[in-house]
Design a protein around this motif. Structure first.
Motif, PDB file in Angstrom:
ATOM      1  N   LEU A 108      16.567 -31.725  -3.003  1.00  0.00           N
ATOM      2  CA  LEU A 108      16.376 -32.080  -1.600  1.00  0.00           C
ATOM      3  C   LEU A 108      17.685 -32.106  -0.820  1.00  0.00           C
ATOM      4  CD1 LEU A 108      13.743 -34.946  -1.759  1.00  0.00           C
ATOM      5  CD2 LEU A 108      13.467 -32.677  -0.748  1.00  0.00           C
ATOM      6  N   LEU A 109      18.712 -32.693  -1.416  1.00  0.00           N
ATOM      7  CA  LEU A 109      19.971 -32.898  -0.699  1.00  0.00           C
ATOM      8  C   LEU A 109      20.869 -31.669  -0.665  1.00  0.00           C
ATOM      9  CD1 LEU A 109      20.886 -36.465  -1.971  1.00  0.00           C
ATOM     10  CD2 LEU A 109      19.938 -35.834   0.250  1.00  0.00           C
ATOM     11  N   GLY A 110      20.854 -30.911  -1.745  1.00  0.00           N
ATOM     12  CA  GLY A 110      21.915 -29.934  -1.821  1.00  0.00           C
ATOM     13  C   GLY A 110      21.560 -28.485  -2.009  1.00  0.00           C
ATOM     14  N   MET A 111      20.301 -28.114  -1.913  1.00  0.00           N
ATOM     15  CA  MET A 111      19.970 -26.711  -2.173  1.00  0.00           C
ATOM     16  C   MET A 111      20.637 -25.751  -1.201  1.00  0.00           C
ATOM     17  SD  MET A 111      18.657 -26.129  -4.956  1.00  0.00           S
ATOM     18  CE  MET A 111      18.394 -24.398  -4.699  1.00  0.00           C
ATOM     19  N   LYS A 112      20.903 -26.214  -0.019  1.00  0.00           N
ATOM     20  CA  LYS A 112      21.560 -25.324   0.939  1.00  0.00           C
ATOM     21  C   LYS A 112      22.927 -24.896   0.426  1.00  0.00           C
ATOM     22  CE  LYS A 112      23.089 -24.797   5.636  1.00  0.00           C
ATOM     23  NZ  LYS A 112      23.252 -25.365   6.951  1.00  0.00           N
ATOM     24  N   PHE A 113      23.632 -25.808  -0.235  1.00  0.00           N
ATOM     25  CA  PHE A 113      24.971 -25.501  -0.721  1.00  0.00           C
ATOM     26  C   PHE A 113      25.021 -25.273  -2.223  1.00  0.00           C
ATOM     27  CE2 PHE A 113      25.844 -27.861   3.217  1.00  0.00           C
ATOM     28  CZ  PHE A 113      26.557 -26.875   3.876  1.00  0.00           C
ATOM     29  N   LEU A 114      24.066 -25.796  -2.952  1.00  0.00           N
ATOM     30  CA  LEU A 114      24.159 -25.770  -4.407  1.00  0.00           C
ATOM     31  C   LEU A 114      23.449 -24.598  -5.081  1.00  0.00           C
ATOM     32  CD1 LEU A 114      23.851 -29.559  -5.258  1.00  0.00           C
ATOM     33  CD2 LEU A 114      25.901 -28.155  -5.087  1.00  0.00           C
ATOM     34  N   TRP A 115      22.725 -23.771  -4.344  1.00  0.00           N
ATOM     35  CA  TRP A 115      22.009 -22.694  -5.009  1.00  0.00           C
ATOM     36  C   TRP A 115      22.916 -21.779  -5.824  1.00  0.00           C
ATOM     37  CZ3 TRP A 115      23.115 -17.674  -4.046  1.00  0.00           C
ATOM     38  CH2 TRP A 115      23.736 -17.359  -2.845  1.00  0.00           C
ATOM     39  N   PRO A 116      24.188 -21.553  -5.457  1.00  0.00           N
ATOM     40  CA  PRO A 116      25.024 -20.707  -6.319  1.00  0.00           C
ATOM     41  C   PRO A 116      25.274 -21.310  -7.705  1.00  0.00           C
ATOM     42  CG  PRO A 116      25.949 -20.772  -4.116  1.00  0.00           C
ATOM     43  CD  PRO A 116      24.867 -21.810  -4.174  1.00  0.00           C
ATOM     44  N   MET A 117      25.004 -22.602  -7.856  1.00  0.00           N
ATOM     45  CA  MET A 117      25.164 -23.229  -9.170  1.00  0.00           C
ATOM     46  C   MET A 117      24.189 -22.636 -10.189  1.00  0.00           C
ATOM     47  SD  MET A 117      27.650 -25.165  -9.022  1.00  0.00           S
ATOM     48  CE  MET A 117      28.679 -25.557  -7.648  1.00  0.00           C
ATOM     49  N   PHE A 118      23.065 -22.094  -9.707  1.00  0.00           N
ATOM     50  CA  PHE A 118      22.119 -21.449 -10.610  1.00  0.00           C
ATOM     51  C   PHE A 118      22.706 -20.165 -11.201  1.00  0.00           C
ATOM     52  CE2 PHE A 118      19.090 -23.950  -8.038  1.00  0.00           C
ATOM     53  CZ  PHE A 118      18.494 -24.648  -9.079  1.00  0.00           C
ATOM     54  N   ILE A 119      23.802 -19.702 -10.661  1.00  0.00           N
ATOM     55  CA  ILE A 119      24.524 -18.551 -11.202  1.00  0.00           C
ATOM     56  C   ILE A 119      25.781 -19.032 -11.919  1.00  0.00           C
ATOM     57  CG2 ILE A 119      25.705 -16.388 -10.608  1.00  0.00           C
ATOM     58  CD1 ILE A 119      23.776 -16.410  -8.088  1.00  0.00           C
ATOM     59  N   LEU A 120      26.500 -19.945 -11.299  1.00  0.00           N
ATOM     60  CA  LEU A 120      27.750 -20.432 -11.867  1.00  0.00           C
ATOM     61  C   LEU A 120      27.545 -21.152 -13.198  1.00  0.00           C
ATOM     62  CD1 LEU A 120      30.810 -20.934 -11.625  1.00  0.00           C
ATOM     63  CD2 LEU A 120      30.275 -22.957 -10.262  1.00  0.00           C
ATOM     64  N   VAL A 121      26.598 -22.064 -13.260  1.00  0.00           N
ATOM     65  CA  VAL A 121      26.406 -22.875 -14.469  1.00  0.00           C
ATOM     66  C   VAL A 121      26.016 -22.023 -15.678  1.00  0.00           C
ATOM     67  CG1 VAL A 121      25.023 -24.733 -15.490  1.00  0.00           C
ATOM     68  CG2 VAL A 121      26.002 -25.009 -13.199  1.00  0.00           C
ATOM     69  N   PRO A 122      25.076 -21.072 -15.569  1.00  0.00           N
ATOM     70  CA  PRO A 122      24.824 -20.224 -16.742  1.00  0.00           C
ATOM     71  C   PRO A 122      26.056 -19.412 -17.169  1.00  0.00           C
ATOM     72  CG  PRO A 122      23.006 -20.061 -15.217  1.00  0.00           C
ATOM     73  CD  PRO A 122      24.090 -20.833 -14.513  1.00  0.00           C
ATOM     74  N   GLY A 123      26.829 -18.964 -16.202  1.00  0.00           N
ATOM     75  CA  GLY A 123      28.057 -18.248 -16.544  1.00  0.00           C
ATOM     76  C   GLY A 123      29.022 -19.138 -17.310  1.00  0.00           C
ATOM     77  N   LEU A 124      29.161 -20.377 -16.866  1.00  0.00           N
ATOM     78  CA  LEU A 124      30.019 -21.329 -17.579  1.00  0.00           C
ATOM     79  C   LEU A 124      29.462 -21.643 -18.965  1.00  0.00           C
ATOM     80  CD1 LEU A 124      30.946 -23.764 -14.666  1.00  0.00           C
ATOM     81  CD2 LEU A 124      32.401 -22.010 -15.724  1.00  0.00           C
ATOM     82  N   ALA A 125      28.131 -21.678 -19.086  1.00  0.00           N
ATOM     83  CA  ALA A 125      27.515 -21.918 -20.392  1.00  0.00           C
ATOM     84  C   ALA A 125      27.811 -20.766 -21.357  1.00  0.00           C
ATOM     85  CB  ALA A 125      26.010 -22.114 -20.238  1.00  0.00           C
ATOM     86  N   VAL A 126      27.765 -19.540 -20.851  1.00  0.00           N
ATOM     87  CA  VAL A 126      28.091 -18.388 -21.698  1.00  0.00           C
ATOM     88  C   VAL A 126      29.569 -18.433 -22.085  1.00  0.00           C
ATOM     89  CG1 VAL A 126      28.233 -15.859 -21.771  1.00  0.00           C
ATOM     90  CG2 VAL A 126      26.219 -16.965 -20.805  1.00  0.00           C
ATOM     91  N   LEU A 127      30.433 -18.805 -21.152  1.00  0.00           N
ATOM     92  CA  LEU A 127      31.855 -18.963 -21.474  1.00  0.00           C
ATOM     93  C   LEU A 127      32.066 -20.038 -22.537  1.00  0.00           C
ATOM     94  CD1 LEU A 127      33.664 -18.699 -18.029  1.00  0.00           C
ATOM     95  CD2 LEU A 127      33.951 -17.188 -19.992  1.00  0.00           C
ATOM     96  N   ALA A 128      31.346 -21.138 -22.412  1.00  0.00           N
ATOM     97  CA  ALA A 128      31.462 -22.219 -23.400  1.00  0.00           C
ATOM     98  C   ALA A 128      30.993 -21.744 -24.766  1.00  0.00           C
ATOM     99  CB  ALA A 128      30.654 -23.440 -22.946  1.00  0.00           C
ATOM    100  N   ALA A 129      29.911 -20.965 -24.800  1.00  0.00           N
ATOM    101  CA  ALA A 129      29.427 -20.421 -26.072  1.00  0.00           C
ATOM    102  C   ALA A 129      30.465 -19.485 -26.687  1.00  0.00           C
ATOM    103  CB  ALA A 129      28.104 -19.692 -25.869  1.00  0.00           C
TER     104      ALA A 129
END
Length: 166
Positions: free
Chosen positions: A26-47
């Protein structure tokens, strides 16, 4: 009786997680939607980092995806989508960073060196195209703010590159 308390604990954790997730949506989808790309990328980097050596090559796609997410996040927050006219050159930097990370984790010099060459080429092209698009063609009309962001981005990448050498 122990099973009952575990079930209540799991339900409570699930409920809390859903409330937090809903609030973030509710609060942050306007700004946080790129996290749906960034976070998986960071997860692959962590792996790639925490996994065994066979997973180290995942640093390349992980860096490309995480870099895309970071770039989209910055563009979304600033609203400066015109920067795509030259931001695409950063994919050479992301690719090079992935190679450098992979080489570092595999303790191999050649991928690190190749990664540095890609990063240097990407930074040079970024500077050239940013100058062309912003100064010559005036695509975004950002003026000094645009240049400030460009200098900050280049400076951050240079710092990262210097730290990667160590």
């Amino acid at each position: 009786m122990g099973d009952c308390s575990i079930t209540k604990l799991n339900r409570g954790a699930l409920a809390f997680g859903l409330i937090v997730l809903g609030g973030l949506l509710l609060l942050g989808m306007k700004f946080l939607w790129p996290m749906f790309i960034l976070v998986p990328g960071l997860a692959v980097l962590a792996a790639a980092y925490t996994g065994r050596k066979p997973l180290a090559p995942l640093a390349i796609p992980g860096m490309l995806v995480a870099g895309t997410g970071a770039l989209l996040f910055i563009q979304n927050v600033t609203g400066y989508w015109e920067s795509w006219s030259y931001a695409w050159t950063l994919y050479l930097v992301f690719f090079g960073m992935g190679f450098a990370l992979m080489g570092r984790w595999l303790e191999m010099d050649s991928p690190v060196s190749l990664g540095r060459h890609f990063m240097n080429a990407g930074l040079i092209l970024f500077a050239i195209f940013a100058f062309l698009m912003e100064v010559i063609f005036g695509v975004g009309g950002m003026g000094m703010n645009g240049w400030a962001l460009i200098f900050i981005a280049i400076g951050g990448l240079v710092l990262w590159r210097n730290n990667a050498r160590k």
